[in-house]
Design a protein around this motif. Structure first.
Motif, short mmCIF file in Angstrom:
data_model
loop_
_atom_site.label_atom_id
_atom_site.label_comp_id
_atom_site.label_asym_id
_atom_site.label_seq_id
_atom_site.Cartn_x
_atom_site.Cartn_y
_atom_site.Cartn_z
N ILE A 180 0.85 -1.21 0.00
CA ILE A 180 0.00 0.00 0.00
C ILE A 180 0.88 1.24 0.00
CG2 ILE A 180 -1.70 1.33 1.30
CD1 ILE A 180 -2.73 -1.35 2.42
N LEU A 181 1.94 1.24 0.81
CA LEU A 181 2.86 2.38 0.84
C LEU A 181 3.45 2.65 -0.54
CD1 LEU A 181 4.63 4.54 2.15
CD2 LEU A 181 6.22 2.72 2.84
N LEU A 182 3.91 1.59 -1.21
CA LEU A 182 4.48 1.76 -2.55
C LEU A 182 3.44 2.31 -3.52
CD1 LEU A 182 6.60 -1.52 -2.81
CD2 LEU A 182 7.46 0.81 -2.54
N PHE A 183 2.21 1.81 -3.40
CA PHE A 183 1.14 2.32 -4.27
C PHE A 183 0.88 3.79 -3.97
CE2 PHE A 183 -3.30 3.53 -4.78
CZ PHE A 183 -3.47 3.30 -6.14
N MET A 184 0.75 4.15 -2.70
CA MET A 184 0.45 5.53 -2.34
C MET A 184 1.57 6.48 -2.74
SD MET A 184 -2.58 5.65 -1.22
CE MET A 184 -3.88 4.66 -0.48
N MET A 185 2.81 6.02 -2.73
CA MET A 185 3.92 6.84 -3.20
C MET A 185 3.77 7.13 -4.70
SD MET A 185 7.12 5.11 -1.15
CE MET A 185 8.34 5.98 -2.13
N ASN A 186 3.43 6.11 -5.47
CA ASN A 186 3.22 6.30 -6.91
C ASN A 186 1.95 7.10 -7.19
OD1 ASN A 186 5.45 4.76 -8.31
ND2 ASN A 186 4.67 3.14 -6.99
N PHE A 187 0.94 6.89 -6.35
CA PHE A 187 -0.30 7.66 -6.44
C PHE A 187 0.00 9.15 -6.21
CE2 PHE A 187 -4.04 9.51 -4.34
CZ PHE A 187 -5.07 9.12 -5.17
N GLY A 188 0.80 9.44 -5.18
CA GLY A 188 1.18 10.82 -4.89
C GLY A 188 2.00 11.43 -6.01
N LYS A 189 2.91 10.66 -6.59
CA LYS A 189 3.70 11.15 -7.72
C LYS A 189 2.80 11.50 -8.91
CE LYS A 189 8.09 8.74 -6.88
NZ LYS A 189 9.03 7.74 -7.43
N LEU A 190 1.81 10.65 -9.14
CA LEU A 190 0.89 10.88 -10.26
C LEU A 190 0.18 12.22 -10.10
CD1 LEU A 190 -0.59 9.74 -12.80
CD2 LEU A 190 -2.29 8.80 -11.21
N TYR A 191 -0.35 12.48 -8.90
CA TYR A 191 -1.11 13.71 -8.69
C TYR A 191 -0.21 14.91 -8.43
CZ TYR A 191 -5.63 11.53 -9.02
OH TYR A 191 -6.74 10.89 -9.51
N SER A 192 1.08 14.67 -8.29
CA SER A 192 2.03 15.78 -8.19
C SER A 192 2.68 16.08 -9.53
CB SER A 192 3.12 15.45 -7.16
OG SER A 192 2.56 15.25 -5.88
N GLY A 193 2.32 15.30 -10.55
CA GLY A 193 2.88 15.49 -11.89
C GLY A 193 4.28 14.96 -12.04
N LEU A 194 4.71 14.06 -11.14
CA LEU A 194 6.05 13.48 -11.19
C LEU A 194 5.99 12.08 -11.78
CD1 LEU A 194 7.23 14.50 -7.60
CD2 LEU A 194 7.70 15.69 -9.74
N ASP A 195 6.93 11.78 -12.65
CA ASP A 195 7.06 10.43 -13.22
C ASP A 195 5.78 9.99 -13.93
OD1 ASP A 195 8.60 8.22 -13.79
OD2 ASP A 195 8.08 7.15 -11.96
#
Length: 265
Positions: free
Chosen positions: A177-192
């Protein structure tokens, strides 16, 4: 790898893992202790390895996906409802449980602080499906920080205890879940945005399998046995189930036909 094939494999892996976990709980694990029955010790370990093997295979196949989203998913009714449910489940778990054994005061304070902030963020995220709400992109990081605290608090509480399958699946679920939320946060921050979609799908489907595998059999077993299996709090299992639902709805929405297309990437 084509998205439909990944969905098919994940759709097979999930019920297989659920079936294996049901087998563990009903026939291999002693309800009083949470340990494997002596005569089934090796068999119980093999089942746990198989579960994580299916998760690893799902992650590997997802990393070769050809389905790349072109934009952020539209906040549909399913995403809104699942985000509201997850916000409620987080708050319910935070305030229904006693302080975990072995946790320092600062750990509990930060866990509750970022849990409340995560719940607020999820409510605002769900409301975006009905209102034109702008959420500062940096705030999406609170979900990742919250699950960092979840891992710290749970690891601290079980580190001095004998390790049982429930704790292994729980920590494994939180890590995914942590790994998903990190990628989720990157998505909504416009990163990667260009490359992170593979990691988002991989950690998403991996999280769903582990969340459902830990939560659903435990909930069902306790319903059948009258709450006879309480090594993991029911509030935690319910939270895991709803977290898995939120992640599943998000991944299916993000990689839906209208939001993404197949391409060689």
């Amino acid at each position: 790898m084509k998205y439909k094939k990944i969905l098919l494999f994940s759709g097979v892996a999930l019920p297989v893992c659920l079936g294996l976990r049901f087998l563990q709980l009903f026939y291999i694990i002693e309800a009083e202790t949470g340990f494997y029955k002596p005569e089934f010790k090796n068999f119980g370990s093999y089942i746990l390895i198989l579960i994580f093997g299916f998760v690893a295979a799902t992650v590997m196949f997802s990393m070769f996906t050809h389905r790349r989203p072109d934009k952020l998913p539209q906040i549909n009714l399913g995403l809104s409802l699942s985000s509201f449910l997850l916000a409620g489940a987080i708050v319910f778990e935070l305030f229904s449980q006693k302080v975990l054994f072995g946790n320092a005061v600062w750990q509990v304070v930060f866990l509750k602080l970022f849990g409340i902030l995560s719940a607020v963020w999820l409510v605002l995220f769900g409301l975006k499906g009905f209102f034109n709400i702008k959420i500062p992109v940096i705030t999406s990081a609170v979900l990742g920080i919250f699950y960092v605290m979840k891992i710290i608090c749970n690891f601290a509480s079980i580190s001095s205890l004998a390790l049982i399958s429930d704790n292994i699946l729980l920590i494994g679920s939180y890590c995914f879940i942590l790994l998903f939320m990190m990628n989720f946060g990157k998505l909504y921050s416009g990163l990667d945005f260009e490359r992170g979609f593979k990691k988002l799908m991989a950690t998403g489907f991996g999280s769903v399998i582990l969340c459902f595998t830990q939560s659903i059999p435990n909930i069902v077993y306790n319903l059948v046995s009258g709450g006879n299996y309480n090594h993991i709090a029911q509030a935690t299992n319910i939270n895991l189930l709803i977290t898995g639902i939120f992640i599943l709805v998000f991944v299916l929405s993000h990689f839906s036909h209208k939001n993404a297309c197949e391409r060689i990437v």
